[in-house]
Write a protein that holds these residues in place. Structure first.
Motif, PDB file in Angstrom:
ATOM      1  N   GLY A 187       0.928  -1.233  -0.007  1.00  0.00           N
ATOM      2  CA  GLY A 187       0.040  -0.109   0.046  1.00  0.00           C
ATOM      3  C   GLY A 187       0.831   1.188   0.271  1.00  0.00           C
ATOM      4  O   GLY A 187       0.356   2.214   0.280  1.00  0.00           O
ATOM      5  N   HIS A 188       1.995   1.127  -0.397  1.00  0.00           N
ATOM      6  CA  HIS A 188       3.025   2.425  -0.334  1.00  0.00           C
ATOM      7  C   HIS A 188       2.582   3.505  -1.351  1.00  0.00           C
ATOM      8  O   HIS A 188       2.315   2.883  -2.604  1.00  0.00           O
ATOM      9  N   GLU A 189       2.354   4.744  -1.248  1.00  0.00           N
ATOM     10  CA  GLU A 189       1.819   5.713  -2.048  1.00  0.00           C
ATOM     11  C   GLU A 189       2.765   5.855  -3.328  1.00  0.00           C
ATOM     12  O   GLU A 189       2.534   6.460  -4.405  1.00  0.00           O
ATOM     13  N   ARG A 190       4.041   5.385  -2.987  1.00  0.00           N
ATOM     14  CA  ARG A 190       5.354   5.670  -3.975  1.00  0.00           C
ATOM     15  C   ARG A 190       5.645   4.482  -4.768  1.00  0.00           C
ATOM     16  O   ARG A 190       6.461   4.510  -5.633  1.00  0.00           O
ATOM     17  N   VAL A 191       4.679   3.438  -4.609  1.00  0.00           N
ATOM     18  CA  VAL A 191       4.918   2.024  -5.303  1.00  0.00           C
ATOM     19  C   VAL A 191       3.630   2.030  -6.403  1.00  0.00           C
ATOM     20  O   VAL A 191       2.518   2.107  -5.978  1.00  0.00           O
ATOM     21  N   GLU A 192       4.072   1.677  -7.628  1.00  0.00           N
ATOM     22  CA  GLU A 192       3.000   1.197  -8.649  1.00  0.00           C
ATOM     23  C   GLU A 192       3.466  -0.299  -8.990  1.00  0.00           C
ATOM     24  O   GLU A 192       4.571  -0.598  -9.214  1.00  0.00           O
ATOM     25  N   ILE A 193       2.277  -0.946  -9.336  1.00  0.00           N
ATOM     26  CA  ILE A 193       2.438  -2.417  -9.522  1.00  0.00           C
ATOM     27  C   ILE A 193       2.130  -2.429 -11.058  1.00  0.00           C
ATOM     28  O   ILE A 193       1.133  -1.992 -11.592  1.00  0.00           O
ATOM     29  N   LEU A 194       3.035  -3.527 -11.510  1.00  0.00           N
ATOM     30  CA  LEU A 194       2.753  -3.830 -13.189  1.00  0.00           C
ATOM     31  C   LEU A 194       2.853  -5.307 -12.961  1.00  0.00           C
ATOM     32  O   LEU A 194       3.753  -6.043 -12.710  1.00  0.00           O
ATOM     33  N   SER A 195       1.646  -5.986 -13.213  1.00  0.00           N
ATOM     34  CA  SER A 195       1.779  -7.387 -13.088  1.00  0.00           C
ATOM     35  C   SER A 195       1.534  -8.219 -14.309  1.00  0.00           C
ATOM     36  O   SER A 195       0.893  -7.635 -15.356  1.00  0.00           O
ATOM     37  N   GLY A 196       2.473  -9.003 -14.480  1.00  0.00           N
ATOM     38  CA  GLY A 196       2.779  -9.808 -15.943  1.00  0.00           C
ATOM     39  C   GLY A 196       3.962 -10.293 -15.916  1.00  0.00           C
ATOM     40  O   GLY A 196       4.842 -10.074 -15.063  1.00  0.00           O
ATOM     41  N   ASP A 197       4.044 -11.135 -17.156  1.00  0.00           N
ATOM     42  CA  ASP A 197       5.209 -11.906 -17.548  1.00  0.00           C
ATOM     43  C   ASP A 197       6.439 -10.764 -18.026  1.00  0.00           C
ATOM     44  O   ASP A 197       6.227  -9.968 -18.715  1.00  0.00           O
ATOM     45  N   VAL A 198       7.722 -10.867 -17.685  1.00  0.00           N
ATOM     46  CA  VAL A 198       8.824  -9.999 -17.847  1.00  0.00           C
ATOM     47  C   VAL A 198       8.968  -9.928 -19.536  1.00  0.00           C
ATOM     48  O   VAL A 198       9.297  -8.921 -19.761  1.00  0.00           O
ATOM     49  N   PHE A 199       8.837 -11.062 -20.010  1.00  0.00           N
ATOM     50  CA  PHE A 199       9.113 -10.959 -21.589  1.00  0.00           C
ATOM     51  C   PHE A 199       7.719 -10.463 -22.307  1.00  0.00           C
ATOM     52  O   PHE A 199       7.906  -9.833 -23.291  1.00  0.00           O
TER      53      PHE A 199
END
Length: 350
Positions: free
Chosen positions: A225-237
């Motif tokens: 829940g950190h306000e300066r963290v964004e999440i990108l969900s997925g495979d690296v390739f």
């Protein structure tokens, strides 16, 4: 490029035998440590009262005979010391096992015992079949442990608690040498549950981090829940990297891949970076001649038998080569960091 390390002096026969004896007897002593954690012995001894065998048996609820055997084994590890009739934790055991904090080695040894070490018995079939045969012990049909653990939440928690604790143990090497002053946006590839990101955010109050990881791990990172963290969900390739990031970090991540995959990731990182932006690769390094590194070799066996069936612990020179092939300049490695770690850096051309 990183120069080859000097050849270490050969061990005497007595030194070689002592090392051999420790290795072949290690599984028994390792499991004695785990039992000490699980039965509360390290909790009892961390109070510093030097309990006798009888007092300790009453406190932890173990029969005197079984406890006598266990304390003998723990003393053989030199993590526990017997003084007169009482038992005490060594200084190292007090630091590593005398508490239950997020960086405690208690989490690490439990994770290694329950996830890593059962898989090591599968090393021969894994090598002969060129596949991570130990993965069959986990439900699902996904090709890696990290994907299959979504079907086993309890095991996933044990593993990632261990991984997070080890990340914290090795964190000082990264924090001391990764200069992110002036970096506004960092892409943390394979950032896991956010342990590394949170440590960096604490040191750099103006930093913003995007964590990219598979969905199950991205969900754990989002839970911070950190306000300066964004999440990108997925495979690296398959997942598009955000454009114009100021720096890219791969911490304890690239080891799981083969050479061509690592080069592909480095090229994607290069394209995502602003001109002059750095790529940082932090993690285990095998010795330059691939003959030394007990922590690194353990990880390599785990990757081969269970986690992914590909990848290994690479020497720093390999990472330097791959970053150079991806276009990075001024590539070099800061070596001899905690737990056989190194930090390889390269910069995108201006």
């Amino acid at each position: 490029m990183t120069p080859a390390s000097p050849t270490p002096p050969r061990r005497t026969r007595e030194e070689a035998f002592d090392r051999f004896a420790l290795i072949v007897n290690g599984p028994a002593l390792f499991n004695a440590i785990v039992t000490g954690v699980e039965t509360g012995i390290f909790d009892a001894l961390s109070e510093g009262e030097g309990p006798t065998l009888d007092n300790l048996a009453d406190r932890v609820g173990v029969s005197r005979q079984k406890l006598r055997m266990l304390m003998f084994s723990l003393c053989a590890t030199e993590l526990v010391e017997r003084r007169a009739h009482g038992y005490w934790l060594s200084e190292l055991a007090e630091e590593f096992l005398g508490h239950d904090g997020p960086d405690s080695w208690r989490h690490i040894v439990l994770g290694w015992q329950r996830i890593y070490y059962p898989a090591f018995a599968q090393l021969t079939p894994a090598i002969l079949s060129d596949s991570n045969t130990a993965l069959a012990a986990y439900p699902g049909n996904e090709p890696t442990l990290y994907e299959r653990l979504q079907h086993s939440p309890e095991a996933e928690t044990v593993l990632h608690r261990a991984m997070s604790a080890f990340t914290l143990q090795s964190m000082p090497g990264l924090l001391a040498h990764a200069d992110l002053v002036g970096v506004g946006h960092l892409l943390d590839i394979g950032g896991g549950d956010g342990t590394t990101a949170l440590a960096l955010l604490e040191k750099y109050p103006d930093l913003r981090i995007t964590i990219l990881d598979v969905p199950s791990m991205a969900a754990r990172a989002a839970a911070t829940g950190h306000e300066r963290v964004e999440i990108l969900s997925g495979d690296v390739f398959d997942t598009e990297f955000p454009e114009g990031v100021d720096a890219v970090l791969c911490s304890h991540f690239l080891e799981v891949f083969a050479a061509e995959e690592i080069t592909a990731i480095a090229r994607k990182a290069y394209e995502a970076l602003v001109p002059g932006g750095p790529m940082l690769v932090y993690g285990f390094n095998a010795s330059a001649d691939e003959t030394a590194g007990v922590f690194s070799s353990r990880l390599a066996v785990y990757l081969t038998a269970l986690a992914t069936g590909r990848g290994m612990t690479y020497p720093a020179g390999d990472y330097e080569k791959w970053l150079s092939e991806a276009g990075f300049e001024a590539v070099h490695t800061i070596e001899d960091l905690p737990y056989e770690h190194g930090l390889t850096l390269g910069w995108k051309a201006h």
